[in-house]
Design a protein around this motif. Sequence first.
Motif, PDB file in Angstrom:
ATOM      1  N   ALA A 121     -18.509 -10.557  14.003  1.00 34.47           N
ATOM      2  CA  ALA A 121     -19.764 -10.415  14.744  1.00 34.47           C
ATOM      3  C   ALA A 121     -19.963 -11.585  15.704  1.00 34.47           C
ATOM      4  CB  ALA A 121     -20.941 -10.310  13.779  1.00 34.47           C
ATOM      5  N   VAL A 122     -19.630 -12.792  15.260  1.00 33.83           N
ATOM      6  CA  VAL A 122     -19.745 -13.969  16.138  1.00 33.83           C
ATOM      7  C   VAL A 122     -18.753 -13.854  17.289  1.00 33.83           C
ATOM      8  CG1 VAL A 122     -19.405 -16.481  16.268  1.00 33.83           C
ATOM      9  CG2 VAL A 122     -20.695 -15.487  14.365  1.00 33.83           C
ATOM     10  N   MET A 123     -17.529 -13.417  17.006  1.00 33.75           N
ATOM     11  CA  MET A 123     -16.526 -13.238  18.053  1.00 33.75           C
ATOM     12  C   MET A 123     -16.999 -12.201  19.077  1.00 33.75           C
ATOM     13  SD  MET A 123     -12.426 -12.582  17.698  1.00 33.75           S
ATOM     14  CE  MET A 123     -12.615 -11.003  16.890  1.00 33.75           C
ATOM     15  N   ASP A 124     -17.569 -11.103  18.603  1.00 33.33           N
ATOM     16  CA  ASP A 124     -18.114 -10.088  19.515  1.00 33.33           C
ATOM     17  C   ASP A 124     -19.248 -10.672  20.363  1.00 33.33           C
ATOM     18  OD1 ASP A 124     -16.341  -8.192  18.610  1.00 33.33           O
ATOM     19  OD2 ASP A 124     -17.790  -7.175  17.304  1.00 33.33           O
ATOM     20  N   GLY A 125     -20.105 -11.466  19.737  1.00 33.60           N
ATOM     21  CA  GLY A 125     -21.199 -12.101  20.475  1.00 33.60           C
ATOM     22  C   GLY A 125     -20.693 -13.045  21.552  1.00 33.60           C
ATOM     23  N   LEU A 126     -19.656 -13.807  21.242  1.00 31.72           N
ATOM     24  CA  LEU A 126     -19.067 -14.709  22.241  1.00 31.72           C
ATOM     25  C   LEU A 126     -18.437 -13.919  23.380  1.00 31.72           C
ATOM     26  CD1 LEU A 126     -17.507 -17.444  19.930  1.00 31.72           C
ATOM     27  CD2 LEU A 126     -19.449 -17.714  21.476  1.00 31.72           C
ATOM     28  N   HIS A 127     -17.798 -12.812  23.052  1.00 31.60           N
ATOM     29  CA  HIS A 127     -17.225 -11.950  24.104  1.00 31.60           C
ATOM     30  C   HIS A 127     -18.328 -11.408  24.998  1.00 31.60           C
ATOM     31  CE1 HIS A 127     -13.268 -11.038  21.761  1.00 31.60           C
ATOM     32  NE2 HIS A 127     -13.248 -12.210  22.340  1.00 31.60           N
ATOM     33  N   ASP A 128     -19.441 -10.986  24.408  1.00 30.84           N
ATOM     34  CA  ASP A 128     -20.565 -10.472  25.195  1.00 30.84           C
ATOM     35  C   ASP A 128     -21.119 -11.538  26.136  1.00 30.84           C
ATOM     36  OD1 ASP A 128     -20.298  -8.038  23.932  1.00 30.84           O
ATOM     37  OD2 ASP A 128     -21.991  -8.356  22.546  1.00 30.84           O
ATOM     38  N   ILE A 129     -21.227 -12.771  25.649  1.00 33.18           N
ATOM     39  CA  ILE A 129     -21.711 -13.873  26.487  1.00 33.18           C
ATOM     40  C   ILE A 129     -20.763 -14.102  27.655  1.00 33.18           C
ATOM     41  CG2 ILE A 129     -22.067 -16.387  26.545  1.00 33.18           C
ATOM     42  CD1 ILE A 129     -23.215 -16.103  23.673  1.00 33.18           C
ATOM     43  N   GLU A 130     -19.465 -14.064  27.390  1.00 36.23           N
ATOM     44  CA  GLU A 130     -18.454 -14.267  28.441  1.00 36.23           C
ATOM     45  C   GLU A 130     -18.521 -13.149  29.475  1.00 36.23           C
ATOM     46  OE1 GLU A 130     -15.499 -15.882  30.735  1.00 36.23           O
ATOM     47  OE2 GLU A 130     -16.579 -16.808  29.068  1.00 36.23           O
ATOM     48  N   ILE A 131     -18.657 -11.922  29.022  1.00 37.81           N
ATOM     49  CA  ILE A 131     -18.742 -10.784  29.948  1.00 37.81           C
ATOM     50  C   ILE A 131     -19.992 -10.905  30.820  1.00 37.81           C
ATOM     51  CG2 ILE A 131     -19.139  -8.279  30.047  1.00 37.81           C
ATOM     52  CD1 ILE A 131     -17.237  -8.110  27.570  1.00 37.81           C
TER      53      ILE A 131
END
Length: 142
Positions: free
Chosen positions: A109-119
């Motif tokens: 979930a944290v990895m997905d959140g970081l990906h969302d921030i990057e996008i």
Amino acid sequence: MIEYINKRLIEWSIWCKRRDDGGLGYPSKSNYCSLVQIHGAGGAGPITEAAAALEIESIIIAIRKANPAQYEVAKWFYLAGNFTIKRIAQELKCGESTVYNRLHALHLAVMDGLHDIEIEAQDRAEEARAAQRFNPLAKLEG
């Protein structure tokens, strides 16, 4: 366990603990501090360190709302102290394998959140470039 995410969560937990105690290792509201009038800022360190921790903080806040069980694992594993998985399982009233599963789900979930921030950051940068290309005044100002 995803090592990079684990590292980010450890850094976040250190930042949280430093934020809560002003970075001194003492409570922010102790009698001694009141007597000697210590009113220093409880900054969390360099701006980049705080920005990285704030990224994780925003993700953890979202996780707390969406999945309280994952948040509880984050709280006990990263914030509560140096507890064993067995002790965390006792506190969460579940099995040790469930703690590991929740911890892995937290990392995802944290990895997905970081990906969302990057996008989102890439989208904002592209929008800014597009706006600059189509703004005739930008060419005159530059």
